[in-house]
Design a protein around this motif. Sequence first.
Motif, PDB file in Angstrom:
ATOM      1  N   CYS A 111      12.577  -2.445  21.561  1.00 40.51           N
ATOM      2  CA  CYS A 111      13.327  -1.767  22.621  1.00 40.51           C
ATOM      3  C   CYS A 111      13.262  -0.263  22.385  1.00 40.51           C
ATOM      4  CB  CYS A 111      14.798  -2.200  22.571  1.00 40.51           C
ATOM      5  SG  CYS A 111      15.020  -3.919  23.071  1.00 40.51           S
ATOM      6  N   GLY A 112      13.283   0.477  23.487  1.00 41.42           N
ATOM      7  CA  GLY A 112      13.301   1.936  23.353  1.00 41.42           C
ATOM      8  C   GLY A 112      11.985   2.529  22.887  1.00 41.42           C
ATOM      9  N   PHE A 113      10.905   1.747  22.933  1.00 40.11           N
ATOM     10  CA  PHE A 113       9.594   2.261  22.528  1.00 40.11           C
ATOM     11  C   PHE A 113       9.183   3.368  23.501  1.00 40.11           C
ATOM     12  CE2 PHE A 113       4.904   2.044  22.259  1.00 40.11           C
ATOM     13  CZ  PHE A 113       4.742   2.105  20.880  1.00 40.11           C
ATOM     14  N   ALA A 114       8.632   4.461  22.963  1.00 36.68           N
ATOM     15  CA  ALA A 114       8.248   5.600  23.809  1.00 36.68           C
ATOM     16  C   ALA A 114       6.853   5.373  24.379  1.00 36.68           C
ATOM     17  CB  ALA A 114       8.276   6.883  22.987  1.00 36.68           C
ATOM     18  N   TRP A 115       6.767   5.210  25.681  1.00 39.52           N
ATOM     19  CA  TRP A 115       5.459   5.107  26.347  1.00 39.52           C
ATOM     20  C   TRP A 115       5.183   6.449  26.995  1.00 39.52           C
ATOM     21  CZ3 TRP A 115       2.383   1.243  25.321  1.00 39.52           C
ATOM     22  CH2 TRP A 115       2.917  -0.003  24.950  1.00 39.52           C
ATOM     23  N   GLY A 116       4.154   7.142  26.510  1.00 35.13           N
ATOM     24  CA  GLY A 116       3.978   8.509  26.990  1.00 35.13           C
ATOM     25  C   GLY A 116       2.600   8.854  27.483  1.00 35.13           C
ATOM     26  N   ILE A 117       2.520  10.058  28.004  1.00 36.41           N
ATOM     27  CA  ILE A 117       1.241  10.626  28.444  1.00 36.41           C
ATOM     28  C   ILE A 117       1.262  12.101  28.029  1.00 36.41           C
ATOM     29  CG2 ILE A 117       2.095  11.240  30.759  1.00 36.41           C
ATOM     30  CD1 ILE A 117      -1.341   9.811  30.443  1.00 36.41           C
ATOM     31  N   VAL A 118       0.075  12.658  27.765  1.00 36.25           N
ATOM     32  CA  VAL A 118      -0.020  14.034  27.271  1.00 36.25           C
ATOM     33  C   VAL A 118      -0.683  14.912  28.316  1.00 36.25           C
ATOM     34  CG1 VAL A 118      -0.939  15.487  25.423  1.00 36.25           C
ATOM     35  CG2 VAL A 118      -0.542  13.058  25.009  1.00 36.25           C
TER      36      VAL A 118
ATOM     37  N   LEU B 173       2.409  -6.959  12.394  1.00 35.74           N
ATOM     38  CA  LEU B 173       1.827  -7.613  11.209  1.00 35.74           C
ATOM     39  C   LEU B 173       1.993  -6.774   9.943  1.00 35.74           C
ATOM     40  CD1 LEU B 173      -1.526  -8.839  12.820  1.00 35.74           C
ATOM     41  CD2 LEU B 173       0.626 -10.085  12.668  1.00 35.74           C
ATOM     42  N   ASP B 174       1.959  -5.430  10.092  1.00 40.16           N
ATOM     43  CA  ASP B 174       2.007  -4.581   8.894  1.00 40.16           C
ATOM     44  C   ASP B 174       3.374  -3.928   8.704  1.00 40.16           C
ATOM     45  OD1 ASP B 174      -0.754  -5.156   8.851  1.00 40.16           O
ATOM     46  OD2 ASP B 174      -1.216  -3.360  10.013  1.00 40.16           O
ATOM     47  N   ASN B 175       4.314  -4.256   9.627  1.00 42.27           N
ATOM     48  CA  ASN B 175       5.682  -3.697   9.537  1.00 42.27           C
ATOM     49  C   ASN B 175       5.696  -2.178   9.468  1.00 42.27           C
ATOM     50  OD1 ASN B 175       7.106  -6.119   9.641  1.00 42.27           O
ATOM     51  ND2 ASN B 175       6.542  -6.531   7.504  1.00 42.27           N
ATOM     52  N   ILE B 176       4.857  -1.559  10.266  1.00 44.64           N
ATOM     53  CA  ILE B 176       4.862  -0.093  10.314  1.00 44.64           C
ATOM     54  C   ILE B 176       5.803   0.320  11.443  1.00 44.64           C
ATOM     55  CG2 ILE B 176       3.431   1.937  10.767  1.00 44.64           C
ATOM     56  CD1 ILE B 176       1.132   0.177   9.430  1.00 44.64           C
ATOM     57  N   ASN B 177       6.592   1.339  11.160  1.00 43.27           N
ATOM     58  CA  ASN B 177       7.646   1.731  12.100  1.00 43.27           C
ATOM     59  C   ASN B 177       7.065   2.568  13.252  1.00 43.27           C
ATOM     60  OD1 ASN B 177       9.996   2.497  13.281  1.00 43.27           O
ATOM     61  ND2 ASN B 177      10.893   3.438  11.467  1.00 43.27           N
ATOM     62  N   VAL B 178       6.254   1.920  14.093  1.00 46.67           N
ATOM     63  CA  VAL B 178       5.624   2.641  15.215  1.00 46.67           C
ATOM     64  C   VAL B 178       6.648   2.746  16.336  1.00 46.67           C
ATOM     65  CG1 VAL B 178       3.675   2.719  16.802  1.00 46.67           C
ATOM     66  CG2 VAL B 178       3.414   1.594  14.607  1.00 46.67           C
ATOM     67  N   GLN B 179       6.948   3.990  16.750  1.00 46.80           N
ATOM     68  CA  GLN B 179       8.021   4.159  17.745  1.00 46.80           C
ATOM     69  C   GLN B 179       7.532   4.649  19.103  1.00 46.80           C
ATOM     70  OE1 GLN B 179      11.567   6.059  16.384  1.00 46.80           O
ATOM     71  NE2 GLN B 179      11.854   4.447  14.876  1.00 46.80           N
ATOM     72  N   GLY B 180       6.245   5.008  19.168  1.00 50.09           N
ATOM     73  CA  GLY B 180       5.782   5.487  20.467  1.00 50.09           C
ATOM     74  C   GLY B 180       4.279   5.643  20.499  1.00 50.09           C
ATOM     75  N   TYR B 181       3.743   5.637  21.717  1.00 47.30           N
ATOM     76  CA  TYR B 181       2.293   5.757  21.914  1.00 47.30           C
ATOM     77  C   TYR B 181       2.072   6.602  23.168  1.00 47.30           C
ATOM     78  CZ  TYR B 181      -2.430   4.556  23.406  1.00 47.30           C
ATOM     79  OH  TYR B 181      -3.729   4.637  23.820  1.00 47.30           O
ATOM     80  N   PHE B 182       1.192   7.616  23.055  1.00 47.32           N
ATOM     81  CA  PHE B 182       0.921   8.514  24.183  1.00 47.32           C
ATOM     82  C   PHE B 182      -0.577   8.517  24.481  1.00 47.32           C
ATOM     83  CE2 PHE B 182       4.889   9.811  22.529  1.00 47.32           C
ATOM     84  CZ  PHE B 182       5.555  10.627  23.433  1.00 47.32           C
ATOM     85  N   VAL B 183      -0.935   8.374  25.750  1.00 39.79           N
ATOM     86  CA  VAL B 183      -2.351   8.453  26.137  1.00 39.79           C
ATOM     87  C   VAL B 183      -2.710   9.914  26.398  1.00 39.79           C
ATOM     88  CG1 VAL B 183      -4.018   7.948  27.960  1.00 39.79           C
ATOM     89  CG2 VAL B 183      -2.531   6.150  27.134  1.00 39.79           C
ATOM     90  N   TYR B 184      -3.904  10.298  25.948  1.00 36.81           N
ATOM     91  CA  TYR B 184      -4.447  11.603  26.275  1.00 36.81           C
ATOM     92  C   TYR B 184      -5.569  11.343  27.274  1.00 36.81           C
ATOM     93  CZ  TYR B 184      -6.652  16.136  25.692  1.00 36.81           C
ATOM     94  OH  TYR B 184      -7.164  17.380  25.941  1.00 36.81           O
TER      95      TYR B 184
END
Length: 899
Positions: free
Chosen positions: A403-410, A791-802
Amino acid sequence: GPVGGDVASDSYNNLFRDVEGLRRLGVSHYRFSLSWARLLPNGTAPVNPAGLAHYRRLLLRLRELGVEPVVTLYHWDLPQALQDAFGGWASPVLPQLFHDYAELCFRHFGGQVRYWLTMDNPYVVAWHGYGTGRLPPGVQGGPRLGYLAAHHLLQAHAKVWHLYNDHFRPTQRGKVSIALSSHWIKPQHMTEKNIKECQKSLDFVLGWFAKPIFIDGDYPESMKSNLSSLLPEFSQVEKKYIKGTADFFALSFGATLSFQLLDSHMKFQQLESISLRQLLYWINREYNNPQIFIVENSWFVSGTTKRDDAKYIYYLKKFIMETLKAIRYDGVNVFGYTVWSLLDGFEWHRGYSIRRGLFYVDFQSHDKKLMPKSSVLFYQKLIEKNGFPPLPENQPIEGVFPCGFAWGIVDNYIQVDTTPAQFLDSSVYVWDVHQTKKLIKVDGVYTSKRKRHCVDFAAIRLQISLLQEMHVTHFHFSLKWSLILPLGNLSVINHTLVHYYQCFASELLRANITPVVALWQPMIENQELPVSLAKYGAWENPETVQAFVEYARFCFTSLGDHVKFWITMNEPSVKNLTYTAGHNLLKAHAKVWHLYDKEFRRSQKGKISIALQADWVEPACPFSRNDQEVADRILEFDIGWLAEPIFGNGDYPDVMRAWLRRINSVDLYNFHLPYFSEDEKKLIQGSFDFFALSHYTTTLVGWEKEDAVKYDHYLEVQMINDITWLHSPSRAAVVPWGLRKLLKWVKSKYGDVPVYVMANGIDDDQNMVHDKLRVYYIQSYINEALKAYTLDNINVQGYFVYSFNDKTAPKYGLYRYVANQYEPKPSMKHYREIIDNNGFPGPETPELLCPEEVASCPECHFFRTRKSLLAFISFIFVAFIVTIFFITYYSKRAERRYK
């Protein structure tokens, strides 16, 4: 999985050593050649018994190993006596002598051999042995003699095939062919004329021998019409005799001919290319779908490359993949593949300057010991798996982000267009109705100006409507320091621009999109620094540090109400950064972080960090310790340099310090990596709220110098290209798993820090069909981020497309910009779909119920940004109440009066 081998590495005396190499590889067949000169030193009887015994021993060892021999009768080593007595293949007596030599071989070895090749590469023997003289026997007889030698080679081949067919096939049941070499050629331009020229080029090289044998016993029409009297003629009887004298099509393709021994006029002004798949398809169509056996294929590495032959591996991978595609997708009938060669050998026209073996041979050593190269491990694994089965870790997974994952664009920079949409002229005009019918300005008279409003900027409305269409939750852009404070200090402030940024941020919030704002992003000109700072040393100058802190304070004060997600510096380019500049950059970042932390965090409740460029680096030879070391070094120099002081121990990576000590001691360089004081370390270490990174691609690196253009002497690293990877038009490799590896590396180095993929994207071509590459890119990279999270339990909080659009980032946008219009590309809709699903939910994925965000409270926000409107409404409301009060009060008094 077959292999070829030859003599300069002294296979004659090292038979058991060579066979051990075959055993290690696990190949199914081994191609070697018999030496006419060794079996019949005079070219005719008597026979050399030692030669016979040698080949018998070899065949016996192969049988014990279960390896199928593929035997060539003639690989360019004509007995010298025949050259001296008859002039070699220029003489018509050679075919009969070759027939007698072949009979000896069939009689002695035919019981153990199922695949025979009469000769290797007749094109090279005829053209360069007798025409140009570039290869032994070195006769410079010109084209006429070249064509005559080929004529005799074809007759000799046909004689031997008939000999086997009539006398040995019934008992030995083998197959006979001839190893034909070819290049591939593509048209300069797709015109009919150029395509015909390509056909001619293949006719003159491969067709010269293939058409007589596989089609009709005669030379290609294009040769006959172009060469007329230069080309000897076959009689009808000879044509019949030559036609059909091959039981399969034996093809050799690679560095012997391509780009080496192909004369430029044989290209007919077209472009040579190393596309095996296209060649296989052409042979399939041209020669009636023959069974094809690839009897020689590979590329080469330089003579100095010893063990880690990465370039060789990736060419091998390319060729084998192309063969597989030809079989699977094009319906070409390929039944065997042979790598050239087992050992490094003497390459006829290039001596020992290149190496083409899987095993390294030290030519200087007495015993010519074999050392397996990285390509041995690669080929061994490939044979074991019989190809390229999909790796489980590269299969897409199902699941959703938190929840609250940042979906972004640059967008590098938002488009600033401060042209107001409203008429804001405060002058007074008089309309001259009688004469000029025009408006005349009255001097010195002005009306009161109304305040500027955000709705006045039409440019903002358009950009935000596009962002809303995309369904993103975050929008990341950079401010222009050079325009906000043109002189680099607060003496001159561009208030219009600041107001524009304020409006943009507040309008984003109204649309429920979180602005993510970078204070500085280096672009080409002056690195986007105010001119006065850029002129005086930029980041080399410690005064830039203080100027940046002042600028940051100004931004936090003027924009901090709307912006809660700050980036101090976006993608500082380590490629163009000196160590002093990097040192100051880190101090500036840390000071700004502490400024925010102490003075603004409590009131503004935002977060702030730095965003680093972080492409993945993979060792070119996966099994090589040296290549792994190089990859680790590059990661530390590319990412660790700025990340380690902030996210790690407060100082530069040990690897960097050790490496610079090492190369400075050689005294070729003098690179000083500055030191931080204890106070500075404390200041810099921990100056982050999250780890933001831009990731676009993956590069391969090796330690063996192969190609000077892509070699970095300073870091002693060779850049390598895996030609089988998907590439964008600008040659950026699409390697989704690189992102997951990078995220794991970040966690292993800097602990469980919240991570944002702040930019990830790829360029396209205006002609790209359906934007397929970017759709695939976004889908695959986000899926790898999901693997990192689940799978790797990495605290990924957001993803932005360029990037947002092609206007500000040509070729990278999710929106095209054509004729002043923005058009969504298919990748935008695909990205929107992923955002709507919050990832890749499958039937098994449990539904994620996210609580409504109370914190952001759009209603409260609505009231915050509409103060004037609220005041007006409350005024109306109060007036309404008062009016009602007076009406009721006076009506009651009136009633009382009438009573």
